[in-house]
Scaffold this motif. Structure first.
Motif, PDB file in Angstrom:
ATOM      1  N   ASP A 169      -5.470  -1.448   9.562  1.00  9.99           N
ATOM      2  CA  ASP A 169      -4.731  -0.425   8.829  1.00  9.99           C
ATOM      3  C   ASP A 169      -3.220  -0.537   8.996  1.00  9.99           C
ATOM      4  O   ASP A 169      -2.487  -0.475   8.015  1.00  9.99           O
ATOM      5  CB  ASP A 169      -5.193   0.973   9.262  1.00  9.99           C
ATOM      6  CG  ASP A 169      -6.639   1.238   8.880  1.00  9.99           C
ATOM      7  OD1 ASP A 169      -7.060   0.795   7.790  1.00  9.99           O
ATOM      8  OD2 ASP A 169      -7.350   1.883   9.679  1.00  9.99           O
ATOM      9  N   TYR A 176       0.533  -3.633   6.995  1.00 12.21           N
ATOM     10  CA  TYR A 176      -0.922  -3.665   7.078  1.00 12.21           C
ATOM     11  C   TYR A 176      -1.321  -5.136   7.069  1.00 12.21           C
ATOM     12  O   TYR A 176      -0.507  -6.006   6.742  1.00 12.21           O
ATOM     13  CB  TYR A 176      -1.590  -2.889   5.923  1.00 12.21           C
ATOM     14  CG  TYR A 176      -1.498  -3.573   4.577  1.00 12.21           C
ATOM     15  CD1 TYR A 176      -2.513  -4.413   4.130  1.00 12.21           C
ATOM     16  CD2 TYR A 176      -0.398  -3.381   3.748  1.00 12.21           C
ATOM     17  CE1 TYR A 176      -2.429  -5.047   2.895  1.00 12.21           C
ATOM     18  CE2 TYR A 176      -0.308  -4.010   2.514  1.00 12.21           C
ATOM     19  CZ  TYR A 176      -1.325  -4.834   2.086  1.00 12.21           C
ATOM     20  OH  TYR A 176      -1.240  -5.470   0.876  1.00 12.21           O
ATOM     21  N   ILE A 205       0.871  -1.175   0.000  1.00 11.68           N
ATOM     22  CA  ILE A 205       0.000   0.000   0.000  1.00 11.68           C
ATOM     23  C   ILE A 205       0.905   1.220   0.000  1.00 11.68           C
ATOM     24  O   ILE A 205       1.926   1.263   0.690  1.00 11.68           O
ATOM     25  CB  ILE A 205      -0.922   0.016   1.234  1.00 11.68           C
ATOM     26  CG1 ILE A 205      -1.936  -1.120   1.148  1.00 11.68           C
ATOM     27  CG2 ILE A 205      -1.649   1.355   1.345  1.00 11.68           C
ATOM     28  CD1 ILE A 205      -2.885  -1.190   2.320  1.00 11.68           C
ATOM     29  N   CYS A 206       0.514   2.220  -0.762  1.00 10.40           N
ATOM     30  CA  CYS A 206       1.300   3.444  -0.928  1.00 10.40           C
ATOM     31  C   CYS A 206       0.697   4.561  -0.079  1.00 10.40           C
ATOM     32  O   CYS A 206      -0.514   4.769  -0.101  1.00 10.40           O
ATOM     33  CB  CYS A 206       1.274   3.807  -2.411  1.00 10.40           C
ATOM     34  SG  CYS A 206       2.080   5.334  -2.803  1.00 10.40           S
ATOM     35  N   TYR A 207       1.552   5.263   0.675  1.00  6.25           N
ATOM     36  CA  TYR A 207       1.133   6.432   1.450  1.00  6.25           C
ATOM     37  C   TYR A 207       2.037   7.612   1.113  1.00  6.25           C
ATOM     38  O   TYR A 207       3.254   7.452   1.001  1.00  6.25           O
ATOM     39  CB  TYR A 207       1.250   6.171   2.965  1.00  6.25           C
ATOM     40  CG  TYR A 207       0.160   5.305   3.507  1.00  6.25           C
ATOM     41  CD1 TYR A 207      -1.079   5.834   3.846  1.00  6.25           C
ATOM     42  CD2 TYR A 207       0.365   3.948   3.693  1.00  6.25           C
ATOM     43  CE1 TYR A 207      -2.089   5.033   4.344  1.00  6.25           C
ATOM     44  CE2 TYR A 207      -0.642   3.135   4.190  1.00  6.25           C
ATOM     45  CZ  TYR A 207      -1.860   3.686   4.511  1.00  6.25           C
ATOM     46  OH  TYR A 207      -2.856   2.892   4.999  1.00  6.25           O
TER      47      TYR A 207
END
Length: 168
Positions: free
Chosen positions: A98, A88, A36-38
């Motif tokens: 999350d 995650y 997942i990219c943040y």
């Protein structure tokens, strides 16, 4: 696919984004691949999305707060010079958490972001699944307004309002 991987690599190396990988304990029932990219900066995120509206006027307020919590976890780990990892957790059945912070001593702390008004401190089915499977000593749910403590088996679950995070 290769072009996208190269772009993500450039964004990661220039500190625009960070990628987190899944926490995997049971490979048959949990997702094991896609990161997942943040964004590392919500201002840059908002500018990229062309949405600089106040949080109370946004439809992506939950994602915005989730991104903020990720950034705060990341900063805390860096400032304290901890050798911790952020993951995650998601199952093939759709249950998810999350963030799962893992210390170098294999201790895990699951962190869930629920940015909405909660009339009572309630643990979601997804979060409960994780707690029952991995039995962490402590778990955190970041909320909009709820401050409480609940115990589920041997796990202490802390409900913490977003506004209280910097003071901890």
């Amino acid at each position: 696919s290769e072009t996208i991987k190269n772009y993500l690599d450039i964004l990661k190396k220039t500190y625009v984004i960070d990628l987190i990988r899944p926490y995997v304990g049971n490979k048959r029932t949990e997702l094991t691949s896609n990161p997942i990219c943040y964004f590392i900066d919500n201002g840059f995120r908002n500018f990229s999305l062309d949405n600089l509206a106040p949080i109370e006027n946004r439809t992506d307020d939950g994602l915005l707060v989730e991104s903020l919590v990720f950034q705060e976890i990341r900063k805390y780990i860096a400032e304290m010079h901890f050798d911790w990892e952020i993951y995650y957790w998601r199952t093939k059945g759709g249950a998810e958490v999350d963030f799962v912070v893992q210390t170098k001593f294999e201790t895990i702390v699951p962190i869930e972001v629920k940015y909405r008004n909660m009339p009572q401190a309630k643990i979601s089915r997804s979060y409960r699944s994780f707690l029952e499977a991995y039995k962490p000593k402590m778990a955190i749910i970041v909320t909009k307004n709820q401050q409480a403590t609940r115990q589920l088996n041997k796990t202490m679950v802390y409900f913490i309002p977003l506004a209280e995070l910097p003071s901890m």
